[in-house]
Design a protein around this motif. Structure first.
Motif, PDB file in Angstrom:
ATOM      1  N   GLU A   1       0.827  -1.195   0.000  1.00 39.78           N
ATOM      2  CA  GLU A   1       0.000   0.000   0.000  1.00 39.78           C
ATOM      3  C   GLU A   1       0.868   1.255   0.000  1.00 39.78           C
ATOM      4  O   GLU A   1       2.010   1.240   0.481  1.00 39.78           O
ATOM      5  N   ALA A   2       0.296   2.343  -0.530  1.00 37.38           N
ATOM      6  CA  ALA A   2       0.992   3.628  -0.527  1.00 37.38           C
ATOM      7  C   ALA A   2      -0.040   4.742  -0.402  1.00 37.38           C
ATOM      8  O   ALA A   2      -1.165   4.621  -0.912  1.00 37.38           O
ATOM      9  N   PRO A   3       0.304   5.850   0.274  1.00 34.72           N
ATOM     10  CA  PRO A   3      -0.615   6.996   0.354  1.00 34.72           C
ATOM     11  C   PRO A   3      -0.949   7.524  -1.038  1.00 34.72           C
ATOM     12  O   PRO A   3      -0.140   7.412  -1.974  1.00 34.72           O
ATOM     13  N   ALA A   4      -2.117   8.103  -1.174  1.00 36.84           N
ATOM     14  CA  ALA A   4      -2.591   8.571  -2.475  1.00 36.84           C
ATOM     15  C   ALA A   4      -1.608   9.508  -3.181  1.00 36.84           C
ATOM     16  O   ALA A   4      -1.356   9.329  -4.380  1.00 36.84           O
ATOM     17  N   PRO A   5      -1.025  10.510  -2.505  1.00 42.05           N
ATOM     18  CA  PRO A   5      -0.078  11.391  -3.218  1.00 42.05           C
ATOM     19  C   PRO A   5       1.134  10.640  -3.763  1.00 42.05           C
ATOM     20  O   PRO A   5       1.604  10.940  -4.874  1.00 42.05           O
ATOM     21  N   GLU A   6       1.636   9.673  -3.007  1.00 38.01           N
ATOM     22  CA  GLU A   6       2.791   8.902  -3.459  1.00 38.01           C
ATOM     23  C   GLU A   6       2.443   8.074  -4.695  1.00 38.01           C
ATOM     24  O   GLU A   6       3.179   8.069  -5.694  1.00 38.01           O
ATOM     25  N   ARG A   7       1.306   7.378  -4.639  1.00 39.78           N
ATOM     26  CA  ARG A   7       0.897   6.560  -5.778  1.00 39.78           C
ATOM     27  C   ARG A   7       0.562   7.444  -6.981  1.00 39.78           C
ATOM     28  O   ARG A   7       0.852   7.082  -8.138  1.00 39.78           O
ATOM     29  N   SER A   8      -0.030   8.588  -6.725  1.00 41.51           N
ATOM     30  CA  SER A   8      -0.386   9.516  -7.791  1.00 41.51           C
ATOM     31  C   SER A   8       0.846   9.990  -8.543  1.00 41.51           C
ATOM     32  O   SER A   8       0.862  10.065  -9.781  1.00 41.51           O
ATOM     33  N   LEU A   9       1.902  10.291  -7.799  1.00 41.89           N
ATOM     34  CA  LEU A   9       3.151  10.737  -8.421  1.00 41.89           C
ATOM     35  C   LEU A   9       3.760   9.632  -9.273  1.00 41.89           C
ATOM     36  O   LEU A   9       4.268   9.877 -10.373  1.00 41.89           O
ATOM     37  N   GLU A  10       3.691   8.392  -8.780  1.00 43.74           N
ATOM     38  CA  GLU A  10       4.216   7.260  -9.537  1.00 43.74           C
ATOM     39  C   GLU A  10       3.460   7.052 -10.845  1.00 43.74           C
ATOM     40  O   GLU A  10       4.062   6.793 -11.889  1.00 43.74           O
ATOM     41  N   LEU A  11       2.155   7.186 -10.790  1.00 47.98           N
ATOM     42  CA  LEU A  11       1.318   6.858 -11.944  1.00 47.98           C
ATOM     43  C   LEU A  11       1.370   7.915 -13.043  1.00 47.98           C
ATOM     44  O   LEU A  11       1.532   7.599 -14.224  1.00 47.98           O
ATOM     45  N   VAL A  12       1.201   9.191 -12.646  1.00 44.76           N
ATOM     46  CA  VAL A  12       1.046  10.235 -13.679  1.00 44.76           C
ATOM     47  C   VAL A  12       1.979  11.427 -13.486  1.00 44.76           C
ATOM     48  O   VAL A  12       1.885  12.412 -14.221  1.00 44.76           O
ATOM     49  N   GLY A  13       2.857  11.370 -12.464  1.00 46.62           N
ATOM     50  CA  GLY A  13       3.792  12.462 -12.256  1.00 46.62           C
ATOM     51  C   GLY A  13       3.201  13.680 -11.587  1.00 46.62           C
ATOM     52  O   GLY A  13       3.786  14.772 -11.632  1.00 46.62           O
ATOM     53  N   ASP A  14       2.061  13.521 -10.929  1.00 49.42           N
ATOM     54  CA  ASP A  14       1.395  14.633 -10.234  1.00 49.42           C
ATOM     55  C   ASP A  14       0.833  14.099  -8.923  1.00 49.42           C
ATOM     56  O   ASP A  14      -0.120  13.320  -8.922  1.00 49.42           O
ATOM     57  N   GLU A  15       1.406  14.540  -7.812  1.00 48.75           N
ATOM     58  CA  GLU A  15       1.007  14.005  -6.506  1.00 48.75           C
ATOM     59  C   GLU A  15      -0.415  14.391  -6.102  1.00 48.75           C
ATOM     60  O   GLU A  15      -1.021  13.778  -5.228  1.00 48.75           O
ATOM     61  N   LYS A  16      -0.995  15.418  -6.739  1.00 45.71           N
ATOM     62  CA  LYS A  16      -2.341  15.870  -6.370  1.00 45.71           C
ATOM     63  C   LYS A  16      -3.427  15.280  -7.267  1.00 45.71           C
ATOM     64  O   LYS A  16      -4.608  15.498  -7.040  1.00 45.71           O
ATOM     65  N   TRP A  17      -3.019  14.532  -8.264  1.00 42.30           N
ATOM     66  CA  TRP A  17      -3.974  14.093  -9.285  1.00 42.30           C
ATOM     67  C   TRP A  17      -5.077  13.196  -8.743  1.00 42.30           C
ATOM     68  O   TRP A  17      -6.263  13.401  -9.045  1.00 42.30           O
ATOM     69  N   ILE A  18      -4.764  12.225  -7.906  1.00 47.52           N
ATOM     70  CA  ILE A  18      -5.770  11.264  -7.448  1.00 47.52           C
ATOM     71  C   ILE A  18      -6.840  11.917  -6.592  1.00 47.52           C
ATOM     72  O   ILE A  18      -8.035  11.757  -6.840  1.00 47.52           O
ATOM     73  N   GLN A  19      -6.446  12.673  -5.590  1.00 49.02           N
ATOM     74  CA  GLN A  19      -7.423  13.184  -4.627  1.00 49.02           C
ATOM     75  C   GLN A  19      -7.949  14.575  -4.927  1.00 49.02           C
ATOM     76  O   GLN A  19      -9.016  14.940  -4.437  1.00 49.02           O
ATOM     77  N   GLU A  20      -7.242  15.348  -5.721  1.00 45.90           N
ATOM     78  CA  GLU A  20      -7.659  16.730  -5.943  1.00 45.90           C
ATOM     79  C   GLU A  20      -8.043  17.031  -7.382  1.00 45.90           C
ATOM     80  O   GLU A  20      -8.636  18.070  -7.656  1.00 45.90           O
ATOM     81  N   LYS A  21      -7.725  16.141  -8.308  1.00 47.15           N
ATOM     82  CA  LYS A  21      -7.972  16.443  -9.722  1.00 47.15           C
ATOM     83  C   LYS A  21      -8.788  15.368 -10.430  1.00 47.15           C
ATOM     84  O   LYS A  21      -8.742  15.243 -11.653  1.00 47.15           O
ATOM     85  N   GLY A  22      -9.520  14.567  -9.664  1.00 53.86           N
ATOM     86  CA  GLY A  22     -10.426  13.592 -10.257  1.00 53.86           C
ATOM     87  C   GLY A  22      -9.810  12.274 -10.656  1.00 53.86           C
ATOM     88  O   GLY A  22     -10.469  11.441 -11.289  1.00 53.86           O
ATOM     89  N   GLY A  23      -8.558  12.041 -10.276  1.00 49.28           N
ATOM     90  CA  GLY A  23      -7.904  10.788 -10.635  1.00 49.28           C
ATOM     91  C   GLY A  23      -8.569   9.567 -10.033  1.00 49.28           C
ATOM     92  O   GLY A  23      -8.565   8.487 -10.635  1.00 49.28           O
ATOM     93  N   ASP A  24      -9.154   9.729  -8.854  1.00 54.78           N
ATOM     94  CA  ASP A  24      -9.817   8.599  -8.208  1.00 54.78           C
ATOM     95  C   ASP A  24     -10.973   8.080  -9.059  1.00 54.78           C
ATOM     96  O   ASP A  24     -11.169   6.865  -9.199  1.00 54.78           O
ATOM     97  N   LYS A  25     -11.729   8.996  -9.680  1.00 56.68           N
ATOM     98  CA  LYS A  25     -12.851   8.574 -10.530  1.00 56.68           C
ATOM     99  C   LYS A  25     -12.344   7.852 -11.775  1.00 56.68           C
ATOM    100  O   LYS A  25     -12.941   6.862 -12.213  1.00 56.68           O
ATOM    101  N   LEU A  26     -11.244   8.353 -12.348  1.00 62.44           N
ATOM    102  CA  LEU A  26     -10.695   7.702 -13.532  1.00 62.44           C
ATOM    103  C   LEU A  26     -10.247   6.288 -13.208  1.00 62.44           C
ATOM    104  O   LEU A  26     -10.506   5.345 -13.968  1.00 62.44           O
TER     105      LEU A  26
END
Length: 339
Positions: free
Chosen positions: A125-150
């Motif tokens: 497991e990894a915190p959302a910002p860490e996983r977000s940075l790994e996936l798309v290069g933006d630590e805010k993407w999952i929780q603040e930019k709709g990445g969770d819905k995608l």
């Protein structure tokens, strides 16, 4: 742009003026070329009986939109894209979404596919910002930019082992019952109520008193099992303001955990004088139906009478002394006994 506008247009026929108002072109000649291109592709069909505008080149005053053709093009593009993506990515939900959503999400989908092709699914497991940075290069993407819905559209949220990062759960712990196998928990919406009840906690069968902080509890509750890893059975109660928003908060919370309205508190609050709502609130019928299912007809009728008169009862109508007495003296072993 016009193609996307037609996709979301709700009617079968569209006038030339409506088409022009939706076009991003700056001259009539560019607009006419756009319309002719759509005609050539079979996306719009001229309605000859409506007549022509007489300009050069001439356009018809009315067209029929071929929605099936529009959607067919989107489906074909999705299928072509699917061929070079990681096999775990499910694109079926995009067949029912707009081309705009597909085009906006596609760059992220390709980055995620590339990550999975190179690394596979994570084992830890990894915190959302860490996983977000790994996936798309933006630590805010999952929780603040709709990445969770995608990620939910792609049906890989669970496989990515993401830990949402929210404010921690705020609670007080009763050490006298920590070793019991049945744990009771009380969530209260407001800080004043939390403070009023706090000194009574050790004299109740409750393991925790939780400060909900309004809507924040719908996120912070996700930390419950991590912050309080106690074995045994858990019964969770909720007490909020008697207003439409308070009911909505409970309902959102109930969609994540099993939570019971703390009826003795609500019943006591209903004996107090209601006050006018400070700002307009809109009821949610689904939330109301679920909440009132816990109440008997008398309590429900009284609560509805207050709310429909644009009044409410904040938790603060009960004094600290009254709160403590209700908590200490009520029967919490049979949660529906009051109804």
């Amino acid at each position: 742009m016009l193609r996307e506008q037609l996709f979301t247009y709700s009617h079968t026929f569209i006038t030339l003026d409506q088409l022009e108002s939706r076009s991003s072109t700056t001259s009539y000649l560019e607009f006419a070329k756009e319309i002719q291109q759509l005609e050539n592709e079979g996306i719009i069909i001229r309605v000859a009986s409506a007549g022509q505008n007489g300009k050069e080149p001439s356009l018809f005053y009315k067209y029929r939109i071929q929605k099936g053709k529009l959607r067919q093009e989107l489906h074909q593009e999705i299928e072509r894209t699917r061929l070079h993506l990681h096999s775990a990515l499910q694109l079926d939900s995009y067949f029912h979404l707009s081309p705009k959503e597909w085009n906006e999400d596609l760059p992220y989908i390709e980055k995620i596919s590339q990550y999975l092709q190179q690394n596979g699914f994570p084992e830890e497991e990894a915190p959302a910002p860490e996983r977000s940075l790994e996936l798309v290069g933006d630590e805010k993407w999952i929780q603040e930019k709709g990445g969770d819905k995608l990620l939910e559209h792609l049906q890989i949220w669970d496989e990515l082992k993401i830990i949402p990062v929210h404010d921690p759960l705020s609670f007080a712990l009763n050490p006298t019952v920590i070793n019991k196998q049945h744990h009771y928990h009380l969530i209260v919406e407001n800080k004043t109520t939390f403070d009023g009840l706090l000194s009574e906690l050790i004299y109740t069968p409750f393991t925790t008193l939780i400060y909900g902080q309004g809507y924040k509890i719908t996120k912070s509750i996700e930390h419950f099992s991590r912050q309080l890893p106690l074995s045994g059975h858990h019964t969770i109660y909720y007490f909020g303001d008697i207003d439409w928003e308070g009911i909505k908060i409970w309902h959102l919370l109930s969609e994540k955990i099993e939570v019971i309205p703390a009826i003795p508190f609500y019943e006591a609050a209903l004996t107090k004088q209601a006050i006018p709502m400070k700002k307009k609130q809109n009821p949610n019928q689904e939330a109301n139906k679920a909440f009132f299912a816990y109440l008997n007809e008398k309590i429900e009728a009284k609560m509805l009478e207050i709310l429909k008169n644009n009044q409410y009862l904040p938790q603060e109508v009960l004094s600290s002394k009254e709160l403590r007495e209700i908590w200490r003296d009520s029967d919490w072993n049979t949660p529906l006994s009051q109804s």
